[in-house]
Design a protein around this motif. Structure first.
Motif, PDB file in Angstrom:
ATOM      1  N   TRP A   1       0.833  -1.215   0.000  1.00  0.00           N
ATOM      2  CA  TRP A   1       0.000   0.000   0.000  1.00  0.00           C
ATOM      3  C   TRP A   1       0.861   1.255   0.000  1.00  0.00           C
ATOM      4  CZ3 TRP A   1      -4.912  -0.355  -1.164  1.00  0.00           C
ATOM      5  CH2 TRP A   1      -5.555  -1.605  -1.000  1.00  0.00           C
TER       6      TRP A   1
ATOM      7  N   TYR B   1       2.992   0.585  -3.800  1.00  0.00           N
ATOM      8  CA  TYR B   1       2.444  -0.026  -5.020  1.00  0.00           C
ATOM      9  C   TYR B   1       0.916   0.101  -5.101  1.00  0.00           C
ATOM     10  CZ  TYR B   1       7.114  -2.092  -5.084  1.00  0.00           C
ATOM     11  OH  TYR B   1       8.484  -2.284  -5.082  1.00  0.00           O
ATOM     12  N   ASN B   2       0.339   0.970  -4.264  1.00  0.00           N
ATOM     13  CA  ASN B   2      -1.114   1.199  -4.278  1.00  0.00           C
ATOM     14  C   ASN B   2      -1.922  -0.095  -4.132  1.00  0.00           C
ATOM     15  OD1 ASN B   2      -1.014   4.041  -4.565  1.00  0.00           O
ATOM     16  ND2 ASN B   2      -0.713   3.833  -6.785  1.00  0.00           N
TER      17      ASN B   2
ATOM     18  N   THR C   1     -10.042   5.753   0.642  1.00  0.00           N
ATOM     19  CA  THR C   1      -9.795   5.361  -0.745  1.00  0.00           C
ATOM     20  C   THR C   1      -8.847   6.324  -1.442  1.00  0.00           C
ATOM     21  OG1 THR C   1     -11.774   6.580  -1.422  1.00  0.00           O
ATOM     22  CG2 THR C   1     -12.027   4.202  -0.960  1.00  0.00           C
TER      23      THR C   1
ATOM     24  N   PRO D   1      -5.359   7.465  -2.322  1.00  0.00           N
ATOM     25  CA  PRO D   1      -3.994   6.921  -2.296  1.00  0.00           C
ATOM     26  C   PRO D   1      -2.999   7.824  -1.579  1.00  0.00           C
ATOM     27  CG  PRO D   1      -4.966   6.685  -4.475  1.00  0.00           C
ATOM     28  CD  PRO D   1      -5.896   7.563  -3.687  1.00  0.00           C
TER      29      PRO D   1
ATOM     30  N   TYR E   1      -1.999   6.643   1.800  1.00  0.00           N
ATOM     31  CA  TYR E   1      -1.298   5.373   1.970  1.00  0.00           C
ATOM     32  C   TYR E   1       0.139   5.566   2.461  1.00  0.00           C
ATOM     33  CZ  TYR E   1      -5.226   3.367  -0.637  1.00  0.00           C
ATOM     34  OH  TYR E   1      -6.469   2.984  -1.045  1.00  0.00           O
TER      35      TYR E   1
END
Length: 563
Positions: A72, A75-76, A213, A215, A218
Motif C-alpha cells: 500500500w 504499489y497502491n 480510498t 492513495p 497510503y
C-alpha cells in the motif's frame, strides 16, 4: 541452604555449596513437582534465553505484515515484484544459516560466555537499520534495503539458536532438560502471537489515515511498519546486559577440561545408582564413573557398587577449584577442537545421528516455513485474505487471521509439548508430529477447492498445532540432548542451518510453483516432505534421561572413541 567448608576430594579442593553463582550453578530439584513447574532460577534463565526465540518469530513472521504494508505504501495495493518479495522473505533465513554455523562453532570453541550476547547486539543494530530504510529510494529500493539488513538480522537470529539452546541445555537438570528447551522454544509462538497483536493495535491507531480510498493517505503505512519492526528493540535491550554478564556453565567447563559431568541433584537425594550402561544411554550422573576421576570421592554400597554422593544439601554442580586440580588431569586444549570434532563425527554411529537431526530439521522447515512465510494464500482461503475493502480493512483482516491461527494452533501446540515432553519422550512426539502434519496437509490439498472458510480454519489450526506439538519443537531439542557438551553447539548450529536451507528453498519455491502447478499441488509436495521425515526420525535415539557426556566418557573408557 547450608554452607559447607572447603574439603579435599582425591587431591582437589571442592568449593562448598554456599559458593553459588546463581545461573552458573544448577538449583536443587524438587522431585515432588512435575518437570514443567519451574523454580525461580529456571524462570530467570527462561527470561534470558527465551527472548531470542521471541524475537526470532517476531522478526521472521512479521515480514508478512510488513510486505502487505509496503504494497500500500509504494504499489497502491498491487502485488510486490515476485523476485524482491521472495528475497525479502528469505533474507533473514539466509542470514540465519551463517549465524547458526559460525556462532555454533564459536560457542564450542571459545565458550558460551565469550560469544553470548553478541548475537543480540547484531539483532539490535540490524533492526535499527531496517527501520531506517529511506522512503526516497522507492518501493524496489526499500525492498532491497530491507533484504540486505534482514540478512544481517538473520545472522543474529540464527546465532541465537545454538547459543541459547546450549546455555539452557548446559544448565538444566536432566529430568527437566526437555521441558526447559520446550519453554525456550515456545517463545517462538508468543513472538508470532504478539507480532499479530501489535500489528492490529498499531493499525487501529492509523485507522483514520488508512481507512480511506485516497492513495495520498497510503504514505501513512510507512509509519505503521516501522513502528511494528522497531518495537522488537524493547525486549532486545531488556535482556542484553544479562546475556553479556551470564557466567560460563559448570558443565561446559568440566567438558573442556575432560572432567566428569555434574551429578543431577535428584539422584543424590534419592540415593539411586544411575544407569551408566553404554547401550541404554540413560546415565544421568558422573557418580557411576570410575573412582579415579578427579574431583570425586567414590563411595560404595555393601555389594561393592558405586554410589552417588548422598548429601542432599550439596549441589550437584560443585565446582573444582582450578588452581588445586591435580596436575595429572589432562585438559582438552581448544586448538585440538577441530581434530576432536572430526574424530567424533568420523564415526558412523555419531555421524548418522547428526544426519538424522539435520535432515529432519531440513524437511520440517520446508513445510513449516513454506506455509508460514506465505500464509496470505491460506488466509485468503479462510476468509482473512484482505482482498476487499479499504487498505485498513484488508490489512486488519490479515492480522486478525494470523492472530486466530496463532492463538488456536501455535501456542497450544508448544504448551502440549511442554507438558508432555518428559512423559511421552522426544522420538514419539516427532514421529507423531510428522505423521499428523502430513495428514492435515493431505486433507488441505485434497479438499482445497471444496472446503468452506470454517473447514480451512479447522484444518489449518490443526496443522499448526501438530507442527508445534511435534517436529518443529523436537528438531530443536534433539541436537542439544543427543550430542556431548563440547560439540553440542556446533552440531545444533549445523542441524539448524540445514533447517534454514529448507526454509530458504520453501520461500522461493512456493512463489515459483504456486502459479504453474497451483496451491493444492504445492501442499502435496509438503505432504511428501513430512512423510519423508518419518524414516529419518528412526535414525535418532530417544534422549529422555540421556546424558551424552557420560556416554562419551564410557565410550572413551571402552576404547570406542578417541580421547
Amino acid at each position: 541452604m547450608s554452607v559447607y567448608s572447603n574439603e579435599k576430594r582425591n587431591g582437589a579442593t571442592v568449593k562448598p555449596s554456599g559458593f553459588r553463582g546463581g545461573l552458573e550453578d544448577f538449583e536443587k530439584d524438587d522431585l515432588s513437582k512435575p518437570p514443567f513447574i519451574l523454580n525461580w532460577t529456571e524462570v530467570k534463565l527462561l527470561g534470558i534465553a527465551g527472548v531470542g526465540f521471541f524475537l526470532d518469530a517476531y522478526d521472521l513472521f512479521i515480514i508478512n505484515q510488513v510486505t502487505s504494508l509496503l504494497q500500500w505504501r509504494f504499489y497502491n495495493g498491487a502485488v510486490l515484484p515476485a523476485t524482491l518479495s521472495g528475497l525479502v522473505k528469505a533474507a533473514a533465513n539466509i542470514g540465519s544459516v551463517i549465524g547458526q554455523v559460525s556462532f555454533g562453532l564459536m560457542g564450542d570453541y571459545f565458550g558460551r560466555k565469550a560469544v553470548y550476547g553478541k548475537e543480540l547486539m547484531i539483532i539490535i543494530v540490524a533492526t535499527i537499520f531496517c527501520i531506517s530504510a529511506p522512503s526516497s529510494a522507492g518501493g524496489n529500493g526499500v525492498l532491497i534495503w530491507l533484504s540486505v539488513w534482514r540478512i544481517v538480522l538473520g545472522i543474529g537470529v540464527g546465532a541465537d539458536y545454538p547459543l541459547s539452546a546450549s546455555v539452557t541445555g548446559d544448565r538444566a537438570l536432566i529430568r527437566k532438560r526437555g521441558t526447559m528447551l520446550c519453554y525456550i522454544f515456545s517463545n517462538q509462538g508468543w513472538g508470532n502471537f504478539v507480532g499479530s497483536l501489535v500489528t492490529m493495535v498499531v493499525l487501529a491507531c492509523y485507522k483514520g489515515s488508512l481507512d480511506s480510498t485516497d492513495p495520498a493517505n497510503y504514505s501513512k503505512a510507512d509509519g505503521v511498519w516501522r513502528i511494528i519492526v522497531g518495537l522488537a528493540l524493547i525486549p532486545a535491550f531488556g535482556t542484553l546486559y544479562q546475556r553479556l554478564t551470564l557466567p560460563e556453565s559448570i558443565r561446559y567447563k568440566r567438558a573442556i577440561e575432560n572432567l566428569p559431568p555434574p551429578v543431577d541433584a535428584e539422584f543424590a537425594r534419592e540415593g539411586k545408582n544411575p544407569d551408566g550402561g553404554l547401550e541404554a544411554g540413560q546415565s544421568n550422573a558422573g557418580a557411576a564413573l570410575p573412582d579415579n576421576r578427579p574431583g570425586f570421592k567414590q563411595t560404595y554400597d555393601a555389594a561393592g557398587h558405586p554410589l552417588p554422593r548422598a548429601n542432599p544439601d550439596v549441589l550437584a554442580t560443585e565446582e573444582l577449584d582450578p588452581s588445586d586440580v591435580p596436575k595429572e588431569v589432562v585438559r582438552a586444549e581448544k586448538r585440538q577442537y577441530f581434530k576432536e570434532f572430526h574424530q567424533y563425527f568420523g564415526q558412523w554411529r555419531h555421524l548418522k545421528i547428526l544426519i538424522g537431526t539435520a535432515v529432519c530439521w531440513f524437511l520440517l522447515d520446508i513445510a513449516f516455513y513454506g506455509i508460514n512465510l506465505n500464509s496470505n494464500i491460506i488466509l485468503a482461503a479462510m476468509g482473512f485474505g484482505g482482498s476487499t475493502g479499504t487498505a485498513y480493512n484488508r490489512l486488519f483482516q490479515v492480522a486478525t487471521g494470523n492472530l486466530i491461527v496463532t492463538a488456536l494452533g501455535f501456542v497450544p501446540g508448544y504448551w502440549f509439548s511442554i507438558v508432555t515432553i518428559e512423559y511421552l519422550g522426544r522420538k514419539p512426539i516427532q514421529l507423531m508430529g510428522f505423521t499428523m502434519t502430513a495428514l492435515m496437509l493431505a486433507l488441505l490439498a485434497g479438499l482445497f477447492n471444496r472446503l468452506d472458510h470454517g473447514g480451512f480454519i479447522a484444518l489449518f489450526t490443526f496443522l499448526q498445532f501438530f507442527f508445534n506439538f511435534g517436529a518443529n519443537t523436537t528438531t530443536f531439542i534433539y541436537p542439544i540432548e543427543v550430542f556431548p557438551t563440547k560439540y553440542r553447539a556446533t552440531a545444533h548450529g549445523i542441524s539448524a542451518a540445514c533447517g534454514k536451507c529448507g526454509a530458504i528453498a520453501a520461500s522461493f519455491g512456493f512463489n515459483s510453483l504456486v502459479g504453474p502447478i497451483g496451491t493444492a499441488n504445492v501442499l502435496w509436495i509438503f505432504f511428501a516432505v513430512c512423510i519423508l521425515g518419518i524414516p529419518f526420525t528412526l535414525l535418532l535415539p530417544e534422549t529422555k534421561g540421556r546424558d551424552p557426556d557420560v556416554i562419551l566418557a564410557e565410550e572413551e573408557k571402552a576404547g570406542l572413541a578417541p580421547v
